[in-house]
Design an enzyme around this catalytic site. Structure first.
Site, short mmCIF file in Angstrom:
data_model
loop_
_atom_site.label_atom_id
_atom_site.label_comp_id
_atom_site.label_asym_id
_atom_site.label_seq_id
_atom_site.Cartn_x
_atom_site.Cartn_y
_atom_site.Cartn_z
N THR A 72 82.21 -10.30 93.69
CA THR A 72 83.66 -10.12 93.67
C THR A 72 84.01 -8.72 94.15
O THR A 72 84.90 -8.54 95.01
CB THR A 72 84.21 -10.36 92.24
OG1 THR A 72 83.91 -11.71 91.87
CG2 THR A 72 85.70 -10.12 92.16
N SER A 197 75.02 -11.49 95.67
CA SER A 197 75.15 -11.25 94.22
C SER A 197 73.87 -11.68 93.51
O SER A 197 73.42 -12.83 93.67
CB SER A 197 76.34 -12.07 93.70
OG SER A 197 76.44 -11.94 92.31
N ALA A 198 73.29 -10.78 92.72
CA ALA A 198 71.94 -11.01 92.17
C ALA A 198 71.86 -12.18 91.19
O ALA A 198 70.87 -12.89 91.16
CB ALA A 198 71.45 -9.74 91.48
N HIS A 199 72.92 -12.38 90.38
CA HIS A 199 72.78 -13.40 89.33
C HIS A 199 72.81 -14.82 89.86
O HIS A 199 72.64 -15.77 89.11
CB HIS A 199 73.81 -13.18 88.21
CG HIS A 199 75.22 -13.55 88.55
ND1 HIS A 199 75.81 -14.71 88.08
CD2 HIS A 199 76.16 -12.93 89.28
CE1 HIS A 199 77.06 -14.77 88.51
NE2 HIS A 199 77.31 -13.70 89.24
N THR A 235 77.70 6.20 89.49
CA THR A 235 76.26 6.23 89.25
C THR A 235 75.66 4.85 89.50
O THR A 235 76.13 3.85 88.93
CB THR A 235 75.98 6.67 87.79
OG1 THR A 235 76.59 7.94 87.61
CG2 THR A 235 74.49 6.76 87.51
N CYS A 323 84.79 -19.34 88.55
CA CYS A 323 85.91 -18.40 88.55
C CYS A 323 87.24 -19.12 88.52
O CYS A 323 88.27 -18.52 88.27
CB CYS A 323 85.83 -17.49 89.76
SG CYS A 323 84.25 -16.68 89.83
N1 PMP Z 1 81.53 -15.72 96.24
C1 PMP Z 1 80.94 -16.91 96.01
C2 PMP Z 1 80.71 -17.83 97.16
C3 PMP Z 1 80.54 -17.26 94.72
O1 PMP Z 1 79.96 -18.45 94.49
C4 PMP Z 1 80.76 -16.35 93.65
C5 PMP Z 1 80.36 -16.71 92.23
N2 PMP Z 1 81.05 -17.81 91.70
C6 PMP Z 1 81.38 -15.13 93.94
C7 PMP Z 1 81.74 -14.85 95.24
C8 PMP Z 1 81.63 -14.12 92.84
O2 PMP Z 1 80.40 -13.59 92.41
P1 PMP Z 1 80.23 -12.54 91.22
O3 PMP Z 1 80.10 -13.35 89.98
O4 PMP Z 1 78.95 -11.81 91.55
O5 PMP Z 1 81.40 -11.63 91.21
#
Ligand code: PMP
Length: 387
Positions: A72, A197-199, A235, A323
């Protein structure tokens, strides 16, 4: 009852190797990477090693990797950083994640004109219909879709841009759903910025990266420090960066094995649902998309009721992007794909991980079949009583 997790596009469990690699930098090697003493130097070395590893894995240069708190933030840094201070035209599509579409909405409020590209029923951008306006400043196109797994034709789009565009437009690519699940070469992709995004690939939450092509200056979104050339001051989270690099390295080293396993799990899962819970419709590409992402409609069921029933039955999945969950509105991605009525309102997203066991996918299919058939019977009985 064991819980079965089929929502890996929302988030994934941390890889044990990533946790092990992170541990020293959370405990004894806790220094600030900006400090000049030995604690700082240890932290700086680990941070730069992680940056370099990520750069090599994504075929970028280390100085093109900017750590952020996740996708995000990376999308916001890119979108506001690349959009000109004077209004221009921005191009995107309704396939994008809210972390791209909301910045687009804000940029519209600031006077920019927006063009939304056409989408095919399979959830792929309709490149044949693409015409770029002379004043196009920024194009935001994802690499793979988080709800359907459809991979977008970036190369054809860039070709169309060079044929009828102005050649000065920047291109931002959200690869959060794609990273770790398909090869990515920043060098060959030809875009200006890329988000990861790592997770999403068994790394820790709270870290992502924006790849920024060398020589590109972003208008800064944050002020207050010199870190990362001011592109994202603050940081740096050393342990999280180390965890992200470890998880990305694991994901890409095992990519072929993971893809084969995911294809196998997907086929097994889909075959069981088609056999015992027909009709089942696939939303998105039947072949050629991310193998772990499966968006299915079960006509005769309401998606929110099915989601709740599956949660009670111990199967975690989603009706779309995490989201936008909590919203009862149907998925904008499926709407962009011209899905309507029962197909739209009965759509569920199942996202698999290569760490899933075959027994779990079989058991998940069995529980889904039970819930779908029960809801359909209730729906039919309701229709009968009304009639
Ligand atoms: N872009 C895409 C295509 C995603 O699938 C997601 C996660 N739902 C995000 C952005 C947002 O990722 P983050 O949780 O790392 O902010």
């Amino acid at each position: 009852m064991n819980l079965i997790y089929l929502d890996n596009n929302a988030s994934t469990p941390l890889l044990p190797e990533a946790l092990e690699a992170m541990r020293p930098f959370l405990c004894e090697r806790f220094g600030n990477p900006a400090s000049s003493h030995v604690f700082g130097r240890q932290a700086r070395k680990a941070l730069e090693d992680a940056r370099e590893k990520i750069a090599v894995l994504l075929e970028a240069q280390p100085d093109e990797v900017v750590f952020t708190s996740g996708a995000t933030e990376a999308n916001n840094v890119a979108m506001f950083g690349l959009a000109a201070p004077t209004p221009a035209r921005l191009v995107t599509s309704f396939l994008e994640h809210p972390s791209v579409l909301e910045p687009i909405n804000e940029l519209y409020r600031r006077g920019n004109a927006i063009t939304y590209l056409a989408v095919t029923p399979d959830g792929v951008l309709d490149v044949g219909k693409v015409r770029f306006h002379e004043d196009t400043r920024l194009i935001a196109i994802m690499l793979a879709n988080h709800e359907t797994g459809a991979i977008q034709p970036i190369e054809s789009l860039l070709r169309a841009l060079s044929v009828n565009g102005n050649g000065r437009a920047a291109v931002h690519c959200d690869a959060a759903a794609a990273a770790g699940k398909m090869p990515i070469s920043f060098r060959n992709l030809g875009v200006t910025t890329v988000t990861i995004s790592a997770h999403k690939f068994h790394g820790p939450k709270g870290i992502g990266a924006l790849l920024v092509r060398r020589g590109v200056k972003l208008h800064p979104l944050h002020f207050g420090g010199h870190q990362q050339h001011g592109q994202r001051p603050g940081t740096e989270p050393v342990a999280l960066a180390v965890g992200m690099a470890t998880a990305l390295e694991w994901s890409l080293r095992k990519l072929d094995e993971h893809q084969a396993r995911l294809l196998d799990l997907r086929q097994r899962f889909l075959a069981a649902l088609r056999e015992h819970a027909a009709p089942v419709m696939v939303n998105g590409p039947v072949e050629g998309g991310l193998p772990g992402t499966l968006n299915l409609s079960f006509p005769g069921c309401k998606a929110d009721a099915l989601l709740m029933n599956l949660d009670i039955a111990g199967v975690a999945c989603s009706t779309g992007s995490a989201c936008s969950s909590g919203s009862l509105l149907p998925s904008p991605v499926l709407q962009a794909m011209h899905k309507t009525g029962d197909i739209l309102h009965s759509a569920m997203r199942f996202s698999l991980s290569p760490l899933l066991r075959v027994a779990d996918i079989d058991e998940a299919a069995r529980r889904i079949v039970q819930c779908v058939n029960r809801l359909r019977q209730a729906h039919d009985a309701e229709d009968g009583s009304i009639g």
